[in-house]
Design a protein around this motif. Structure first.
Motif, PDB file in Angstrom:
ATOM      1  N   LEU A 297     -36.413  -1.535 -21.821  1.00 13.66           N
ATOM      2  CA  LEU A 297     -36.564  -2.405 -22.307  1.00 13.66           C
ATOM      3  C   LEU A 297     -34.902  -3.123 -22.263  1.00 13.66           C
ATOM      4  O   LEU A 297     -33.935  -2.302 -23.085  1.00 13.66           O
ATOM      5  N   SER A 298     -34.321  -3.793 -22.506  1.00  4.86           N
ATOM      6  CA  SER A 298     -32.832  -4.241 -23.020  1.00  4.86           C
ATOM      7  C   SER A 298     -33.364  -5.141 -23.193  1.00  4.86           C
ATOM      8  O   SER A 298     -33.808  -6.172 -23.777  1.00  4.86           O
ATOM      9  N   ARG A 299     -32.035  -4.960 -24.518  1.00  4.56           N
ATOM     10  CA  ARG A 299     -32.498  -5.888 -25.577  1.00  4.56           C
ATOM     11  C   ARG A 299     -31.564  -6.507 -26.097  1.00  4.56           C
ATOM     12  O   ARG A 299     -29.998  -5.618 -25.837  1.00  4.56           O
ATOM     13  N   PHE A 300     -30.906  -7.911 -26.240  1.00  6.22           N
ATOM     14  CA  PHE A 300     -29.745  -8.296 -25.634  1.00  6.22           C
ATOM     15  C   PHE A 300     -29.362  -8.863 -27.484  1.00  6.22           C
ATOM     16  O   PHE A 300     -30.292  -9.104 -28.456  1.00  6.22           O
ATOM     17  N   SER A 301     -28.218  -8.355 -28.155  1.00  5.46           N
ATOM     18  CA  SER A 301     -28.147  -8.846 -29.549  1.00  5.46           C
ATOM     19  C   SER A 301     -26.764 -10.119 -29.853  1.00  5.46           C
ATOM     20  O   SER A 301     -26.033  -9.847 -29.056  1.00  5.46           O
ATOM     21  N   PRO A 302     -27.592 -11.234 -30.085  1.00 10.50           N
ATOM     22  CA  PRO A 302     -26.389 -12.453 -30.155  1.00 10.50           C
ATOM     23  C   PRO A 302     -25.139 -12.352 -31.362  1.00 10.50           C
ATOM     24  O   PRO A 302     -24.647 -12.771 -30.965  1.00 10.50           O
ATOM     25  N   ARG A 303     -25.408 -11.501 -32.023  1.00 16.68           N
ATOM     26  CA  ARG A 303     -24.554 -11.364 -33.381  1.00 16.68           C
ATOM     27  C   ARG A 303     -23.284 -10.114 -32.337  1.00 16.68           C
ATOM     28  O   ARG A 303     -22.092 -10.411 -32.484  1.00 16.68           O
ATOM     29  N   SER A 304     -23.325  -9.823 -31.702  1.00 16.02           N
ATOM     30  CA  SER A 304     -22.545  -8.983 -30.757  1.00 16.02           C
ATOM     31  C   SER A 304     -22.116  -9.315 -29.127  1.00 16.02           C
ATOM     32  O   SER A 304     -21.482  -9.526 -29.366  1.00 16.02           O
ATOM     33  N   GLY A 305     -23.277  -9.609 -29.208  1.00 11.23           N
ATOM     34  CA  GLY A 305     -23.093 -10.364 -28.097  1.00 11.23           C
ATOM     35  C   GLY A 305     -22.929  -9.602 -26.640  1.00 11.23           C
ATOM     36  O   GLY A 305     -22.769  -9.834 -25.407  1.00 11.23           O
ATOM     37  N   MET A 306     -24.073  -8.347 -27.147  1.00 14.28           N
ATOM     38  CA  MET A 306     -24.243  -7.354 -25.985  1.00 14.28           C
ATOM     39  C   MET A 306     -25.714  -6.970 -25.852  1.00 14.28           C
ATOM     40  O   MET A 306     -26.244  -6.827 -26.738  1.00 14.28           O
ATOM     41  N   SER A 307     -25.906  -6.266 -24.831  1.00 17.69           N
ATOM     42  CA  SER A 307     -27.193  -6.135 -24.702  1.00 17.69           C
ATOM     43  C   SER A 307     -26.927  -4.467 -24.470  1.00 17.69           C
ATOM     44  O   SER A 307     -26.392  -4.299 -24.371  1.00 17.69           O
ATOM     45  N   ARG A 308     -28.713  -3.218 -24.312  1.00 11.80           N
ATOM     46  CA  ARG A 308     -28.805  -2.374 -25.120  1.00 11.80           C
ATOM     47  C   ARG A 308     -29.899  -1.952 -24.581  1.00 11.80           C
ATOM     48  O   ARG A 308     -30.492  -2.896 -24.513  1.00 11.80           O
ATOM     49  N   LEU A 309     -29.779  -0.626 -23.353  1.00 12.12           N
ATOM     50  CA  LEU A 309     -31.676  -0.715 -23.259  1.00 12.12           C
ATOM     51  C   LEU A 309     -31.460   0.080 -24.373  1.00 12.12           C
ATOM     52  O   LEU A 309     -31.256   1.279 -25.158  1.00 12.12           O
ATOM     53  N   GLU A 310     -33.092  -0.009 -24.793  1.00 10.51           N
ATOM     54  CA  GLU A 310     -33.967   0.682 -25.618  1.00 10.51           C
ATOM     55  C   GLU A 310     -35.154   1.004 -24.943  1.00 10.51           C
ATOM     56  O   GLU A 310     -35.931   0.540 -24.285  1.00 10.51           O
ATOM     57  N   THR A 311     -35.525   2.492 -25.369  1.00 13.18           N
ATOM     58  CA  THR A 311     -36.505   3.226 -25.063  1.00 13.18           C
ATOM     59  C   THR A 311     -37.815   2.847 -26.427  1.00 13.18           C
ATOM     60  O   THR A 311     -37.829   2.976 -27.029  1.00 13.18           O
TER      61      THR A 311
END
Length: 829
Positions: A297-311
């Motif tokens: 799933l894609s998880r978004f971080s408001p702190r960094s403004g970036m999304s990352r894929l997490e397993t």
């Protein structure tokens, strides 16, 4: 209400929709809700002449459902049943059921908020809590409340927690169907698996081939795992008539259909799939499911403004959905690659996408709808405030919003394109410069992670060259197929945007275009392949890459892991390109600050993009007030006790500290008080001074006198004199080092004839006498001089007379003449 087959529950469903306009239908896989319900409702008189819109969370499922319903009516798709998905639409004038996906429903609502001609909206597989489904339901509810009270809404799912949805729909009835299902035997591991699960998946496939019959559906978290398992299976002799087929959203339509279709008699298939096959789709012939228990799933971080894929581990609901695939057409088996103990730790439901994803697209759609704050709509889960605020900041950076929060004309154009706002902004801006086609190519590359081989490194220009046929590919036929799909997708965007043929442009302008989409991910080199992003985060390139030598990059894809993010995709950017593309985001700051290394105030002007310093120059004439404030900050940093006090100023501080202890009307010149009031008492004297050497030239005595009133200046000497005139006629300094005990250190012989202890503060405070030998060594400490003469002097005299026989030691010190010499001029004793 008891669970009923879907056929038996249809009358209650029709009645509920006709009376209350909203309903929730819970039906497990195989119940037929996805196809039977729309077909049945299409026949209702209260829907005569109106269209049914059914929202599916996946394109493959949408097309499969439309084809199945069309076959049921013995028609081709595009007749009474059609579908609309991105880049593909099969609807006609006679279409009564439209199966739509992704943002299609949102676009329909934005173009016609009343949804003219639509009588019913069905949200299928709503338990997946797709962002577009949540948004579509919120907008549909407002349409229903304000414009179309007769519009009907049906929410359908297999594993949804129904009560919250029913409550959102004003207490809509919940109908439950038992569906058609067969028993599935579930197998668990005896021991937990460490690390990756590809090898365990292969072992489970071999076991299932030995122990069971029918086709096998293997759930894996992503395309990378599918390829690795496919490669491992290719190395083993699985036997004749066994096909290994991938199934995921990036596959060509032909290969997707091959994985879904029934195998010829005597043959078996092993379908390696992502979560795309969890719901809605029926993979014909499957009687065995192997579940890795993982999802990506894609998880978004408001702190960094970036999304990352997490397993992540799947939820219990998702695991049950996957297991149910084995019981759709007969009894089956499910091999779970986790233990019963691990199952206890699974969550009940997956986290809704709206709570974990980038909300930029959602915020843009709400702005286009006329919504300033999401609280104006009814949501099952309100968008998180931090993520939403970050999305608004990005939209303002991209020019999609006016200063008052309303959508701009540029923002409306971005919303109509339907891509992520970053990519829409890039394409629209690039098109005005004759670079629209290249921007479309970049957009599909960034949207399709499978478009080129990762072996090419992080340089996006290499992928762009491969897409445009200007460089050879490294990934073989698989990569060629992916690039072919990306080229076709780019051409669709170019046609939709009516982009004219443009002159050939080198990939060198790739970074310039990326800067339009990712102004917050412009990176400045810190050396050795490490970079600082304009949002303040660190980033790095792994391994030896030519991009590591670039001064500026635009990082289009990062992993957002740890303190520094790994850069997966980037392109170089020249400083002049940066200034051009981000002109509205650049700011100039004049900084005046204390430099501890040089103990001086330094002034400079900086050109900044976010946290990046693009250029720094010294200021010839810095603001005098700013210099003063920086100097004050430096003094606080160094400590007021370290100021270059003159000896006279130091003595005045001690005297005033004594007086403040006696009477708080006198100023407090303690270190703590001076720190707190530094600007008040020292600030006016600092203009024109820029360093510590300049402080040494100040008249510190006059600075401290400035703390006294006129009356206090006049009273100072009477209250706290610097000296006392001893009986010998000598002026003896008073030591105020300890403000609580001022000391008068004086040779004993100089005090002859004085009966009482000298006092200060207008006689209120006796001095602490340190009576000294002729060698100025203390022989007695007292505040009671009279008592000393009476009781102690004669003992001291015996000792001193023996050591200092030439000095004057009278028998009666009160009648003796004080002297600062060896002998007094006249002995009165």
């Amino acid at each position: 209400m008891p669970d009923l087959p879907i056929a038996d529950i249809l009358p209650q469903l029709k009645d509920a929709l006709q009376k209350q306009s909203c309903a929730v239908l819970i039906a497990p896989p195989g119940a037929g809700k996805t196809t039977r319900v729309p077909l049945e409702l299409m026949q209702e008189a209260w829907l005569a002449g109106q269209t049914i819109i059914m929202l599916e969370p996946r394109r493959l499922a949408a097309k499969a459902a439309a084809h199945f319903m069309a076959r049921s009516l013995q028609e081709e798709v595009g007749g009474r049943v059609g579908y609309r998905i991105r880049f593909d639409s099969r609807v006609g004038d006679a279409t009564r059921i439209q199966v739509v996906t992704e943002g299609i429903l949102t676009r329909m609502l934005q173009n016609d908020p009343a949804l003219s001609g639509v009588g019913l909206i069905i949200f299928d597989e709503f338990h997946e809590r797709n962002l577009h489904a949540d948004l579509g339901l919120a907008l549909s509810r407002q349409t229903q409340a304000l414009l179309r009270p007769e519009l009907r809404i049906l929410v359908m799912s297999a594993t949804l927690e129904a009560k919250p949805v029913a409550s959102l729909l004003d207490g809509a009835p919940v109908l439950i169907s038992e569906g058609r299902s067969y028993p599935v035997v579930t197998h668990y591991l005896e021991q937990e698996l460490p690390g990756r699960k590809e090898a365990a998946s292969v072992a489970a496939v071999k076991r299932a081939l030995r122990e069971g019959e029918g086709d096998i559906l293997v759930f894996l978290p992503g395309v990378g795992e599918i390829r690795r398992v496919q490669q491992l299976l290719a190395q083993d002799a699985l036997g004749e008539g066994i096909a290994v087929l991938p199934l995921h959203g990036n596959l060509p339509q032909k290969l997707q259909e091959e994985a879904l279709c029934q195998m010829p008699k005597g043959r078996r298939k092993i379908v390696l799939t992502t979560s795309i096959a969890e719901t809605s789709l029926t993979v014909e012939g499957v009687s065995i499911v192997i579940d890795s228990g993982l999802m990506r799933l894609s998880r978004f971080s408001p702190r960094s403004g970036m999304s990352r894929l997490e397993t992540l581990p799947v939820s219990r609901a998702a695991a049950d959905q996957r297991r149910g695939r084995a019981g759709r057409q007969g009894p089956g088996q499910c091999y779970r690659l986790w233990t019963t103990r691990e199952e206890k730790g699974l969550t009940e439901q997956s986290k809704p996408e709206i709570l974990a994803t980038d909300l930029a697209a959602l915020a843009l759609e709400l702005a286009a709808w006329g919504i300033r704050r999401p609280e104006e709509l009814d949501w099952l889960d309100l968008p998180p405030q931090a993520s939403y605020e970050q999305a608004l900041r990005l939209l303002r950076q991209l020019g999609a919003l006016e200063t008052d929060g309303r959508i701009s004309e540029h923002g409306r154009q971005m919303a109509e394109i339907g891509l992520h706002p970053r990519l829409s902004h890039m394409i629209l801006t690039a098109a005005k410069r004759g670079l629209g086609r290249m921007a479309c190519d970049l957009a599909v590359l960034l949207s399709n992670r499978d478009a080129a081989s990762a072996e090419q490194g992080a340089d996006l220009r290499l992928r762009l060259d491969a897409l445009q046929g200007m460089a050879a590919t490294l990934g073989g036929q698989r990569e060629e197929n992916s690039l072919a799909r990306s080229r076709a997708e780019s051409r669709v965007w170019q046609r939709r945007l009516r982009l004219k043929k443009e002159a050939d442009v080198a990939a060198d302008c790739c970074g310039s275009l990326l800067a339009l989409a990712y102004p917050d991910r412009i990176a400045q080199s810190r050396g050795n392949g490490r970079f600082l992003l304009s949002n303040g985060r660190g980033a790095y390139l792994r391994g030896v890459q030519a991009l590591a030598e670039e001064k500026y990059l635009v990082a289009a894809e990062l992993d957002d892991q740890g303190s520094d993010s790994r850069i997966y995709l980037a392109a170089p950017l020249k400083l002049e390109e940066l200034r051009r593309e981000c002109a509205a985001l650049l700011r100039t700051e004049e900084s005046v600050a204390w430099k501890r290394e040089t103990r001086s105030v330094q002034s400079w002007q900086r050109e900044l993009l976010g946290e990046l310093v693009l250029q720094e120059t010294s200021l010839a004439q810095p603001n005098a007030e700013a210099v003063k404030e920086a100097l004050l900050a430096g003094i606080l940093l160094e400590g007021v006790e370290c100021l270059p006090w003159s000896s006279q100023a130091h003595l005045l501080r001690q005297r005033l500290l004594f007086l403040h202890g006696q009477d708080e009307a006198w100023p407090d010149l303690s270190d703590a008080s001076l720190r707190e009031t530094l600007g008040e008492w020292l600030g006016p004297y600092l203009y024109g001074i820029t360093n510590w050497e300049g402080l040494k030239k100040l008249d510190w005595l006059e600075v401290l006198r400035g703390r006294l009133s006129w009356q206090q200046r006049n009273e100072l000497e009477a209250e706290a004199p610097t000296h006392v005139v001893a009986p010998s006629g000598q002026r003896v300094a008073i030591d105020y080092t300890n403000p609580e005990e001022p000391v008068l250190a004086v040779r004993l012989q100089e005090m002859f004839g004085l009966a009482e202890t000298p006092r200060i503060c207008r006689g209120r405070v006796p001095l602490l006498l340190h009576l000294l030998s002729p060698a100025r060594r203390p022989v007695q400490v007292t505040r009671d001089l009279a008592n000393f003469w009476r009781d102690t002097y004669f003992e001291v005299k015996k000792d001193l007379q023996g050591r200092y026989p030439k000095h004057y030691w009278p028998e009666n010190p009160l009648l003796a003449q004080a002297t600062h010499r060896v002998k007094a001029k006249m002995d009165k004793g």
